[in-house]
Design an enzyme around this catalytic site. Structure first.
Site, PDB file in Angstrom:
ATOM      1  N   ASN A   1       0.851  -1.192   0.000  1.00 12.81           N
ATOM      2  CA  ASN A   1       0.000   0.000   0.000  1.00 12.81           C
ATOM      3  C   ASN A   1       0.884   1.239   0.000  1.00 12.81           C
ATOM      4  OD1 ASN A   1      -1.434   2.335   1.365  1.00 12.81           O
ATOM      5  ND2 ASN A   1      -3.143   0.906   1.207  1.00 12.81           N
TER       6      ASN A   1
ATOM      7  N   SER B   1     -11.486  -4.145   2.789  1.00 13.29           N
ATOM      8  CA  SER B   1     -10.193  -3.513   2.562  1.00 13.29           C
ATOM      9  C   SER B   1      -9.395  -3.417   3.861  1.00 13.29           C
ATOM     10  CB  SER B   1     -10.408  -2.108   1.981  1.00 13.29           C
ATOM     11  OG  SER B   1      -9.181  -1.464   1.787  1.00 13.29           O
TER      12      SER B   1
ATOM     13  N   SER C   1      -5.203  -0.329  -2.760  1.00 19.50           N
ATOM     14  CA  SER C   1      -5.675   1.021  -2.485  1.00 19.50           C
ATOM     15  C   SER C   1      -6.803   0.895  -1.470  1.00 19.50           C
ATOM     16  CB  SER C   1      -6.170   1.662  -3.780  1.00 19.50           C
ATOM     17  OG  SER C   1      -6.396   3.031  -3.571  1.00 19.50           O
ATOM     18  N   GLU C   2      -6.684   1.597  -0.334  1.00 18.78           N
ATOM     19  CA  GLU C   2      -7.574   1.283   0.789  1.00 18.78           C
ATOM     20  C   GLU C   2      -9.039   1.653   0.553  1.00 18.78           C
ATOM     21  OE1 GLU C   2      -4.933   3.339   1.019  1.00 18.78           O
ATOM     22  OE2 GLU C   2      -5.368   5.094   2.278  1.00 18.78           O
ATOM     23  N   ASN C   3      -9.335   2.390  -0.511  1.00 20.63           N
ATOM     24  CA  ASN C   3     -10.742   2.646  -0.813  1.00 20.63           C
ATOM     25  C   ASN C   3     -11.432   1.435  -1.448  1.00 20.63           C
ATOM     26  OD1 ASN C   3      -8.961   3.315  -2.969  1.00 20.63           O
ATOM     27  ND2 ASN C   3     -10.625   4.277  -4.055  1.00 20.63           N
TER      28      ASN C   3
END
Lengths: 208, 230
Positions: free
Chosen positions: A22, A87, A45-47
């Site tokens: 990340n 996530s 991608s943390e979204n």
């Protein structure tokens, strides 16, 4: 002294084949430009995306496809999408191998401050607190000193923390460092810098 | 009971009141329930407590409700793109509770699953941990976070059917599935209402049990940070 791109390139060398990584906003985003074509890695991608592709061409822009910095992005053949809860199950559950992020301050104990300047900057921590407490290895990229020339590599952070004892490695314009048991270990010195330059610019205790 | 409504205005009718707690899906401006937000603004309800990862921008998304001072408190992880938010917060007009992003997602997930709280490592040793119960498991310290249940959830999906089954598209999924579960009532706005049976049951992201009302919206889908390859 390393510039932004050289710092990003140095961080990219830490990424090994098969890793799930990340990348934070700012210089860490540049790291993806320097990842060797010989290895196969996956960017999270943390979204809610695993397998982040490059930025799109004008024709390929999709408002439903962004990264955590809200930038338009593309998908790859291996991409998967999921909810924010899934996530952060990846992040908090220790499934992500490495996080590379920016910092305002780092302490010799590996404390990290990168989300808030009281009374001044109210932005929020986003996913940073989750990342530093859940990801296997945390690498910080930052300038060694602030605009006034004061060290950002400290004995104790003065700003509100993002995490306590969470940073493993630090890459600055002066070199690469490891947070060790008894202080900061210099692993590599940037071309054109010396150990004396580093010692002068570092408040944290250097052990070598 | 019929779930399909013809507009956002109709969909919120009878479900809103001053001081209510709202959970909203979306990340930045991606996958936000644009029409429900606009309808809440038009309704004039006040003192809202809104859990949403972000607070929109000045003139779009939840920023619209801030502009008209309808929000009492925001529960968010990142609000950096909104100068009106910053102004109201620094002047003390608006309450703000920062939640780490994963903690916010898990609070909604747990709230929707009937779990009142959970322990997490996130935030230990930071201001987030202040006043919260600490507990050690296997030699590591965790803090207790309480779940979040909303009076109303507002979410945005790509496709939905009359049963309220939903499918999201790409990263517009984000907080929407967890927000949908944590509301006592949930309104979903979709780009397309499709006939029952036309979505493969194996592909449904949010089962219709979580959705009370559904309507077709027209979505601007504004891009916050257009970035192109060189």
């Amino acid at each position: 002294m390393w510039d932004r791109n050289q710092m990003a390139a140095r961080a990219a060398k830490e990424i090994k084949n098969g890793m799930y990584v990340n990348l934070g906003i700012g210089i860490p985003t540049l790291v993806s430009n320097f990842i060797s074509n010989d290895i196969n890695i996956t960017l999270q991608s943390e979204n809610g995306m695993l397998g982040m592709g490059p930025f799109p061409t004008k024709e390929n822009v999709d408002p439903d496809l962004i990264n955590a910095g809200k930038q338009t992005i593309t998908e790859l053949g291996k991409t998967s999408y999921f909810s924010s809860a899934d996530s952060f199950a990846m992040i908090r559950g220790g499934h992500i191998d490495m996080a590379i992020l920016g910092a305002m301050e780092v302490s010799e104990k590996g404390d990290l401050a990168n989300w808030m300047i009281p009374g001044k900057l109210v932005k929020g921590m986003g996913g940073a607190m989750d990342l530093v407490s859940g990801v296997k290895r945390v690498i910080v990229i930052m300038d060694h000193t602030n605009k006034k020339g004061e060290s950002k590599f400290l004995k104790e952070c003065s700003l509100p923390l993002t995490g306590k004892n969470v940073v493993n490695s630090v890459i600055t314009n002066l070199g690469m460092f490891e947070i060790a048991e008894k202080g900061v270990k210099v692993l590599e010195i940037a071309e054109g810098s010396t150990i004396d330059d580093i010692k002068k610019s570092t408040e944290a205790h250097i052990i070598n | 009971m019929k779930k399909v409504f013809h507009s956002a205005e109709q969909a919120i009718d009878g479900l809103i009141f001053d001081g209510m707690k709202i959970a909203a899906g979306g990340f930045g401006l991606c996958g936000i329930p644009e029409e429900s937000i606009a309808a809440l603004k038009m309704s004039g309800i006040k003192n809202l407590i809104i859990a949403s990862n972000n607070a929109g921008v000045d003139d779009f998304g939840i920023g619209l409700l801030l502009q008209s001072k309808q929000v009492k408190k925001m529960i968010s992880s990142y609000v950096g793109e909104n100068s009106e938010f910053m102004r109201q917060y620094l002047s003390g007009e608006l309450e703000l509770e920062f939640n780490p992003q994963g903690t916010l997602a898990e609070r909604m997930r747990a709230g929707g699953a009937g779990i009142p709280g959970f322990y997490t490592k996130t935030g230990v040793g930071t201001v987030i941990a202040k006043g919260k119960e600490h507990k050690d498991f296997n030699g590591q310290t965790y803090i207790l976070e309480e779940s979040f249940v909303a009076d109303l959830s507002i979410v945005k999906a790509w496709k939905g059917d009359e049963e309220g089954n939903l499918i999201y598209r790409k990263t517009a999924r984000n907080f929407n599935p967890v927000a949908a579960t944590c509301g006592k009532k949930c309104i979903a706005e979709v780009e397309e209402l499709v006939p029952i049976g036309s979505i493969d049951p194996d592909h449904i992201h949010t089962p219709g049990i979580f959705v009370n009302r559904i309507f077709v919206g027209k979505h601007e889908k504004r891009i916050e940070n257009m970035t192109l390859s060189e």
